[in-house]
Design a protein around this motif. Structure first.
Motif, PDB file in Angstrom:
ATOM      1  N   ALA A  53     125.459 -48.062  11.875  1.00 27.37           N
ATOM      2  CA  ALA A  53     125.570 -47.212  12.614  1.00 27.37           C
ATOM      3  C   ALA A  53     124.820 -46.604  13.779  1.00 27.37           C
ATOM      4  O   ALA A  53     125.606 -47.026  14.935  1.00 27.37           O
ATOM      5  CB  ALA A  53     125.320 -45.790  11.666  1.00 27.37           C
ATOM      6  N   ALA A  54     123.938 -47.134  14.022  1.00 28.13           N
ATOM      7  CA  ALA A  54     123.291 -47.051  15.072  1.00 28.13           C
ATOM      8  C   ALA A  54     123.499 -48.569  16.391  1.00 28.13           C
ATOM      9  O   ALA A  54     123.552 -48.747  17.643  1.00 28.13           O
ATOM     10  CB  ALA A  54     121.491 -46.978  15.600  1.00 28.13           C
ATOM     11  N   GLU A  55     123.907 -49.494  14.985  1.00 27.31           N
ATOM     12  CA  GLU A  55     123.830 -51.215  16.277  1.00 27.31           C
ATOM     13  C   GLU A  55     125.110 -51.194  16.339  1.00 27.31           C
ATOM     14  O   GLU A  55     125.629 -51.178  17.634  1.00 27.31           O
ATOM     15  CB  GLU A  55     123.203 -51.899  15.216  1.00 27.31           C
ATOM     16  N   LEU A  56     125.940 -50.574  15.510  1.00 22.84           N
ATOM     17  CA  LEU A  56     126.983 -50.256  16.057  1.00 22.84           C
ATOM     18  C   LEU A  56     127.918 -50.247  16.948  1.00 22.84           C
ATOM     19  O   LEU A  56     128.381 -49.771  18.207  1.00 22.84           O
ATOM     20  CB  LEU A  56     128.129 -49.578  15.356  1.00 22.84           C
ATOM     21  N   ALA A  57     127.046 -48.557  16.869  1.00 23.17           N
ATOM     22  CA  ALA A  57     127.458 -47.147  18.553  1.00 23.17           C
ATOM     23  C   ALA A  57     126.933 -48.156  19.956  1.00 23.17           C
ATOM     24  O   ALA A  57     126.957 -47.807  20.939  1.00 23.17           O
ATOM     25  CB  ALA A  57     126.786 -46.418  17.948  1.00 23.17           C
ATOM     26  N   GLU A  58     126.065 -48.678  19.196  1.00 17.30           N
ATOM     27  CA  GLU A  58     125.246 -49.378  20.933  1.00 17.30           C
ATOM     28  C   GLU A  58     126.499 -50.420  21.549  1.00 17.30           C
ATOM     29  O   GLU A  58     126.764 -50.620  22.357  1.00 17.30           O
ATOM     30  CB  GLU A  58     124.337 -50.362  20.928  1.00 17.30           C
ATOM     31  N   HIS A  59     127.084 -51.332  20.535  1.00 19.72           N
ATOM     32  CA  HIS A  59     128.070 -52.640  20.818  1.00 19.72           C
ATOM     33  C   HIS A  59     129.556 -51.335  21.065  1.00 19.72           C
ATOM     34  O   HIS A  59     129.899 -52.013  21.885  1.00 19.72           O
ATOM     35  CB  HIS A  59     128.408 -52.875  19.290  1.00 19.72           C
ATOM     36  N   LEU A  60     129.489 -50.507  20.119  1.00 20.13           N
ATOM     37  CA  LEU A  60     130.289 -49.935  21.290  1.00 20.13           C
ATOM     38  C   LEU A  60     131.140 -48.920  22.276  1.00 20.13           C
ATOM     39  O   LEU A  60     131.961 -49.242  23.355  1.00 20.13           O
ATOM     40  CB  LEU A  60     131.313 -48.353  20.261  1.00 20.13           C
ATOM     41  N   ALA A  61     129.699 -48.599  22.785  1.00 22.56           N
ATOM     42  CA  ALA A  61     129.343 -48.316  23.922  1.00 22.56           C
ATOM     43  C   ALA A  61     129.497 -49.342  25.283  1.00 22.56           C
ATOM     44  O   ALA A  61     130.282 -48.977  26.080  1.00 22.56           O
ATOM     45  CB  ALA A  61     127.936 -47.739  23.731  1.00 22.56           C
ATOM     46  N   LYS A  62     128.873 -50.789  24.850  1.00 25.83           N
ATOM     47  CA  LYS A  62     128.902 -50.979  25.771  1.00 25.83           C
ATOM     48  C   LYS A  62     130.346 -52.190  25.646  1.00 25.83           C
ATOM     49  O   LYS A  62     131.064 -52.535  26.700  1.00 25.83           O
ATOM     50  CB  LYS A  62     128.359 -52.947  24.892  1.00 25.83           C
ATOM     51  N   ALA A  63     131.547 -52.229  24.406  1.00 20.99           N
ATOM     52  CA  ALA A  63     132.859 -52.551  24.605  1.00 20.99           C
ATOM     53  C   ALA A  63     133.581 -51.249  25.669  1.00 20.99           C
ATOM     54  O   ALA A  63     134.588 -51.936  25.847  1.00 20.99           O
ATOM     55  CB  ALA A  63     133.617 -52.319  22.980  1.00 20.99           C
ATOM     56  N   ALA A  64     133.199 -50.583  25.400  1.00 24.88           N
ATOM     57  CA  ALA A  64     133.951 -49.366  25.688  1.00 24.88           C
ATOM     58  C   ALA A  64     133.517 -48.578  27.576  1.00 24.88           C
ATOM     59  O   ALA A  64     134.711 -48.985  28.454  1.00 24.88           O
ATOM     60  CB  ALA A  64     133.555 -47.564  25.577  1.00 24.88           C
ATOM     61  N   GLU A  65     132.115 -49.365  27.772  1.00 24.53           N
ATOM     62  CA  GLU A  65     132.307 -50.259  29.606  1.00 24.53           C
ATOM     63  C   GLU A  65     132.809 -51.538  29.733  1.00 24.53           C
ATOM     64  O   GLU A  65     133.933 -51.546  30.817  1.00 24.53           O
ATOM     65  CB  GLU A  65     131.145 -50.726  29.581  1.00 24.53           C
ATOM     66  N   LEU A  66     132.955 -52.345  29.440  1.00 23.23           N
ATOM     67  CA  LEU A  66     133.696 -53.455  29.718  1.00 23.23           C
ATOM     68  C   LEU A  66     135.512 -53.156  29.904  1.00 23.23           C
ATOM     69  O   LEU A  66     136.176 -53.565  30.277  1.00 23.23           O
ATOM     70  CB  LEU A  66     133.900 -54.670  27.998  1.00 23.23           C
ATOM     71  N   VAL A  67     135.845 -52.457  28.876  1.00 25.78           N
ATOM     72  CA  VAL A  67     137.174 -51.558  28.654  1.00 25.78           C
ATOM     73  C   VAL A  67     138.064 -50.929  30.562  1.00 25.78           C
ATOM     74  O   VAL A  67     138.783 -50.895  30.548  1.00 25.78           O
ATOM     75  CB  VAL A  67     137.977 -51.133  27.479  1.00 25.78           C
ATOM     76  N   LYS A  68     136.909 -50.407  30.008  1.00 26.03           N
ATOM     77  CA  LYS A  68     136.812 -49.244  31.482  1.00 26.03           C
ATOM     78  C   LYS A  68     136.705 -49.681  32.560  1.00 26.03           C
ATOM     79  O   LYS A  68     137.238 -49.581  33.620  1.00 26.03           O
ATOM     80  CB  LYS A  68     135.134 -47.664  31.431  1.00 26.03           C
TER      81      LYS A  68
END
Length: 79
Positions: A53-68
């Motif tokens: 869950a921690a790893e996925l949260a980190e990856h999700l934050a990076k993906a959100a930044e790419l999309v933003k």
């Protein structure tokens, strides 16, 4: 008004999708159909342990930044 053709947008979306997939295969992005370019983020919310869950949260934050920061976000799609 900023405009982008579907052909150019499609190529850029493929590249963005590849970047997100490299972060984590559980995260998916999709183009939201409409007049303006908008991208949604989704993922498989299966049960997981705390470390995953921690790893996925980190990856999700990076993906959100790419999309933003996607170059064509908010552009009008022209055919």
């Amino acid at each position: 008004m900023k405009m982008v053709t579907y052909k150019v947008l499609s190529k850029a979306m493929r590249e963005l999708t590849e970047q997100v997939t490299e972060l984590d295969e559980s995260i998916e992005i999709r183009l939201v159909f409409g007049e303006k370019v908008e991208i949604s983020i989704s993922m498989d919310w299966a049960t997981m342990d705390a470390a995953r869950a921690a790893e996925l949260a980190e990856h999700l934050a990076k993906a959100a930044e790419l999309v933003k920061n996607f170059k064509y976000a908010g552009y009008t799609i022209v055919r």
